[in-house]
Design a protein around this motif. Structure first.
Motif, PDB file in Angstrom:
ATOM      1  N   ILE A   2       0.830  -1.204   0.000  1.00 48.02           N
ATOM      2  CA  ILE A   2       0.000   0.000   0.000  1.00 48.02           C
ATOM      3  C   ILE A   2       0.867   1.258   0.000  1.00 48.02           C
ATOM      4  O   ILE A   2       0.633   2.190  -0.769  1.00 48.02           O
ATOM      5  N   LEU A   3       1.869   1.277   0.847  1.00 49.75           N
ATOM      6  CA  LEU A   3       2.693   2.477   0.993  1.00 49.75           C
ATOM      7  C   LEU A   3       3.602   2.735  -0.199  1.00 49.75           C
ATOM      8  O   LEU A   3       3.804   3.892  -0.582  1.00 49.75           O
ATOM      9  N   LEU A   4       4.163   1.687  -0.784  1.00 46.49           N
ATOM     10  CA  LEU A   4       5.226   1.861  -1.768  1.00 46.49           C
ATOM     11  C   LEU A   4       4.838   1.515  -3.195  1.00 46.49           C
ATOM     12  O   LEU A   4       5.408   2.057  -4.144  1.00 46.49           O
ATOM     13  N   HIS A   5       3.918   0.604  -3.380  1.00 44.95           N
ATOM     14  CA  HIS A   5       3.690   0.062  -4.716  1.00 44.95           C
ATOM     15  C   HIS A   5       2.324   0.413  -5.290  1.00 44.95           C
ATOM     16  O   HIS A   5       2.134   0.359  -6.506  1.00 44.95           O
ATOM     17  N   ASP A   6       1.375   0.759  -4.449  1.00 41.84           N
ATOM     18  CA  ASP A   6       0.027   1.073  -4.916  1.00 41.84           C
ATOM     19  C   ASP A   6       0.069   2.198  -5.943  1.00 41.84           C
ATOM     20  O   ASP A   6       0.821   3.165  -5.794  1.00 41.84           O
ATOM     21  N   THR A  16       5.165   9.426  -6.664  1.00 41.96           N
ATOM     22  CA  THR A  16       5.577   8.323  -7.514  1.00 41.96           C
ATOM     23  C   THR A  16       6.124   7.178  -6.662  1.00 41.96           C
ATOM     24  O   THR A  16       6.503   7.372  -5.501  1.00 41.96           O
ATOM     25  N   ARG A  17       6.175   6.011  -7.260  1.00 40.73           N
ATOM     26  CA  ARG A  17       6.791   4.883  -6.556  1.00 40.73           C
ATOM     27  C   ARG A  17       8.232   5.211  -6.200  1.00 40.73           C
ATOM     28  O   ARG A  17       8.704   4.878  -5.115  1.00 40.73           O
ATOM     29  N   GLY A  18       8.936   5.862  -7.096  1.00 42.36           N
ATOM     30  CA  GLY A  18      10.321   6.238  -6.828  1.00 42.36           C
ATOM     31  C   GLY A  18      10.440   7.181  -5.646  1.00 42.36           C
ATOM     32  O   GLY A  18      11.328   7.022  -4.802  1.00 42.36           O
ATOM     33  N   GLU A  19       9.547   8.159  -5.556  1.00 36.18           N
ATOM     34  CA  GLU A  19       9.583   9.094  -4.427  1.00 36.18           C
ATOM     35  C   GLU A  19       9.301   8.377  -3.116  1.00 36.18           C
ATOM     36  O   GLU A  19       9.974   8.619  -2.104  1.00 36.18           O
ATOM     37  N   ARG A  20       8.335   7.460  -3.140  1.00 35.74           N
ATOM     38  CA  ARG A  20       7.999   6.729  -1.914  1.00 35.74           C
ATOM     39  C   ARG A  20       9.131   5.790  -1.503  1.00 35.74           C
ATOM     40  O   ARG A  20       9.469   5.690  -0.314  1.00 35.74           O
ATOM     41  N   GLU A  21       9.739   5.121  -2.470  1.00 35.01           N
ATOM     42  CA  GLU A  21      10.884   4.258  -2.157  1.00 35.01           C
ATOM     43  C   GLU A  21      12.047   5.097  -1.627  1.00 35.01           C
ATOM     44  O   GLU A  21      12.752   4.671  -0.710  1.00 35.01           O
ATOM     45  N   LEU A  22      12.226   6.280  -2.197  1.00 35.94           N
ATOM     46  CA  LEU A  22      13.302   7.162  -1.747  1.00 35.94           C
ATOM     47  C   LEU A  22      13.089   7.594  -0.301  1.00 35.94           C
ATOM     48  O   LEU A  22      14.043   7.637   0.487  1.00 35.94           O
ATOM     49  N   ILE A  23      11.861   7.894   0.069  1.00 38.03           N
ATOM     50  CA  ILE A  23      11.569   8.244   1.463  1.00 38.03           C
ATOM     51  C   ILE A  23      11.968   7.081   2.376  1.00 38.03           C
ATOM     52  O   ILE A  23      12.619   7.278   3.404  1.00 38.03           O
ATOM     53  N   ALA A  41      14.393   2.853  -5.608  1.00 34.16           N
ATOM     54  CA  ALA A  41      14.298   4.261  -6.028  1.00 34.16           C
ATOM     55  C   ALA A  41      15.148   4.490  -7.266  1.00 34.16           C
ATOM     56  O   ALA A  41      14.716   5.145  -8.222  1.00 34.16           O
ATOM     57  N   GLN A  42      16.349   3.944  -7.271  1.00 40.25           N
ATOM     58  CA  GLN A  42      17.251   4.070  -8.421  1.00 40.25           C
ATOM     59  C   GLN A  42      16.593   3.485  -9.672  1.00 40.25           C
ATOM     60  O   GLN A  42      16.647   4.086 -10.741  1.00 40.25           O
ATOM     61  N   TYR A  43      15.943   2.358  -9.536  1.00 37.92           N
ATOM     62  CA  TYR A  43      15.254   1.735 -10.664  1.00 37.92           C
ATOM     63  C   TYR A  43      14.151   2.658 -11.191  1.00 37.92           C
ATOM     64  O   TYR A  43      14.050   2.904 -12.389  1.00 37.92           O
ATOM     65  N   TYR A  44      13.319   3.149 -10.289  1.00 36.13           N
ATOM     66  CA  TYR A  44      12.207   4.002 -10.715  1.00 36.13           C
ATOM     67  C   TYR A  44      12.681   5.343 -11.278  1.00 36.13           C
ATOM     68  O   TYR A  44      12.091   5.864 -12.218  1.00 36.13           O
ATOM     69  N   ALA A  75      10.007  -4.429  -8.421  1.00 38.22           N
ATOM     70  CA  ALA A  75       9.136  -3.405  -8.999  1.00 38.22           C
ATOM     71  C   ALA A  75       7.992  -4.049  -9.771  1.00 38.22           C
ATOM     72  O   ALA A  75       6.859  -3.580  -9.726  1.00 38.22           O
ATOM     73  N   GLU A  76       8.281  -5.125 -10.471  1.00 40.26           N
ATOM     74  CA  GLU A  76       7.245  -5.820 -11.250  1.00 40.26           C
ATOM     75  C   GLU A  76       6.308  -6.629 -10.361  1.00 40.26           C
ATOM     76  O   GLU A  76       5.096  -6.642 -10.571  1.00 40.26           O
TER      77      GLU A  76
END
Length: 183
Positions: A33-37, A43-50, A71-74, A172-173
């Motif tokens: 919910i927090l990272l992938h939804d 963005t997913r990248g911003e959430r992963e970065l946090i 985050a690097q991937y996104y 990510a997938e």
């Protein structure tokens, strides 16, 4: 070596999640919910970065590298860019809004009461929505829990950071909700 017998040889948070699948399922659903939804304006990248930033502040090697690689991937960047953000996000070429959200996340990492009205008002003045502030606080708080789970049980982590980069595309997938711990 982990402080308890996890009955598996999985790294980082994967070990305790496999040891206790009922809690692992709930934690993975929260991460989903927090990272992938997809229903999120961050963005997913911003959430992963946090998550990577908070994990770096907590000195959790496993989580900062897993989520830094995500985050690097996104962001389609290299790990040096993510490392630069974790080290001094104010000097990196990311949006001012994201910088303000990282400030809030850093305050949550210290303790919830460190978040100030001024920080929230500033983030909002840069375009952050109430939902984005909410999610930033919740991601930061959740990562404090995840980091303490990983490090509190003294789980092991691969030291070769390329391992995390190579797994990022698959995670990510696949997302987190139905994570196969052995994959």
């Amino acid at each position: 070596m982990a402080y308890i017998d996890l009955q598996n040889d999985l790294p980082g948070i994967r070990g305790p999640m496999a040891y206790s699948p009922e809690t692992g399922k709930a934690l993975n659903e929260l991460a989903e919910i927090l990272l992938h939804d997809e229903n999120n304006t961050l963005t997913r990248g911003e959430r992963e970065l946090i998550g990577a930033f908070v994990s770096s502040e907590n000195d959790c090697f496993f989580c900062q590298n897993v989520h830094g690689a995500m985050a690097q991937y996104y962001f389609q960047s290299d790990m040096q860019f993510i490392d630069d953000i974790k080290k001094d996000y104010h000097s990196t070429p990311i949006s001012d809004k994201l910088k303000s959200l990282l400030t809030i996340a850093g305050s949550v990492q210290k303790g919830g009461k460190y978040v100030t009205t001024e920080q929230v008002d500033y983030a909002k003045s840069l375009g952050a929505t109430d939902k984005e502030v909410h999610d930033t606080v919740l991601i930061a708080a959740a990562f404090c829990m995840f980091n303490r789970y990983v490090d509190g049980l003294n789980t092991w982590a691969p030291q070769d950071r390329q391992v995390y980069v190579e797994r990022a595309k698959m995670r990510a997938e696949d997302g987190y909700a139905n994570m196969n711990l052995n994959k």
